[in-house]
Design an enzyme around this catalytic site. Sequence first.
Site, PDB file in Angstrom:
ATOM      1  CB  SER A 217      -0.912  -0.013   1.232  1.00  0.00           C
ATOM      2  OG  SER A 217      -1.701   1.144   1.276  1.00  0.00           O
ATOM      3  N   GLY A 219      -0.146   4.515  -0.210  1.00  0.00           N
ATOM      4  CA  GLY A 219      -0.889   5.734   0.075  1.00  0.00           C
ATOM      5  C   GLY A 219      -1.621   6.252  -1.151  1.00  0.00           C
ATOM      6  CB  ALA A 220      -1.935   9.676  -2.538  1.00  0.00           C
ATOM      7  N   GLY A 222      -1.563   4.441  -4.556  1.00  0.00           N
ATOM      8  CA  GLY A 222      -2.277   3.194  -4.805  1.00  0.00           C
ATOM      9  C   GLY A 222      -1.542   1.972  -4.315  1.00  0.00           C
ATOM     10  N   GLY A 248      -6.865   1.190   4.434  1.00  0.00           N
ATOM     11  CA  GLY A 248      -6.148  -0.063   4.194  1.00  0.00           C
ATOM     12  C   GLY A 248      -7.006  -1.277   4.465  1.00  0.00           C
ATOM     13  CG  ASP A 249      -8.633  -1.696   8.215  1.00  0.00           C
ATOM     14  OD1 ASP A 249      -7.501  -2.206   8.216  1.00  0.00           O
ATOM     15  OD2 ASP A 249      -9.033  -0.936   9.114  1.00  0.00           O
TER      16      ASP A 249
END
Length: 310
Positions: A217, A219-220, A222, A248-249
């Site tokens: 992951s 963040g912005a 992707g 993230g979940d």
Amino acid sequence: MILTVTLNTALDITYRVRSLRPHASHRVTDVTERAGGKGLNVARVLAALGHEATVTGFAGGTTGGVVRDGLSGVPGVTDALVPVAGATRRTIAVVDERTGDTTQLNEPGPAVSPAEWNAFQDRYEELLAGASAVALCGSLPPGVPVGAYAGLVRSARAAGVPVLLDTSGEPLRRGVAARPDLIKPNADELAELTGSHEPLRATQAARRRGARSVIASLGAEGLLAVTPEGRWRAAPPAHVRGNPTGAGDSAVAGLLSGLVEHLPWPDRLARAVALSAATVLSPVAGEFDRAAYEEMVGRGVAVTAEAGAA
């Protein structure tokens, strides 16, 4: 049924303030409370996508009672939490309405006794028999062995149930060695695991440590996926601002639902990215802005194949 494990469940409390300033008194403009912890957030999103989800882990004390009451009204989610003597923790998110930034305060959780840990393992083995996939999510409460996730991964593999691991630090390092089907670290967790701050190199190193597939992951930016079938990058169609708690979940829910639906990897990643971005636009964790999600799916999330061998 998809099983989600949250050993350190929480009562998530979100405060909204007009502007968060250190050393100042603040007037809260809005307060929300809901059953929380990473696996509980995953389960709610799975249920919203039409999947049956069962949650297990620990719950205790007055706070644990509030968590269980909150789960009782969620269609598609079954409560299989194990009682403990200690009190379930609280997490506090403070959202600055001026900037959109969120400050998070997480309590450690209740101390779990050896007898309570044994009771959980018995419940987990029973639940695996009816599971199509399992997600092991979040931190470990005091008293739970640091290698707990490694043992739970091995149990899932022995039962023939695909297992996703989403944790950090030493529990992640030990859990990866047990060879989970999928891990979903963020950039910092991946760097801590592998020693590399370059995402592609770090993701490949995490696979060599034991994970079958690694979804990083970023963040912005992707997701970056390295799997036996190939490797891809997936990014949302536009940058979104809001409360990132639970994003993230939601990505985990997208990956799990795609797994049990036997979707190809690009479709799983597109769903995960769209859900994650739509969760940022939702005021609380464990929910997503359905209109934004459907719009992103309709517009198409950019999923591009990475060159080279996986």
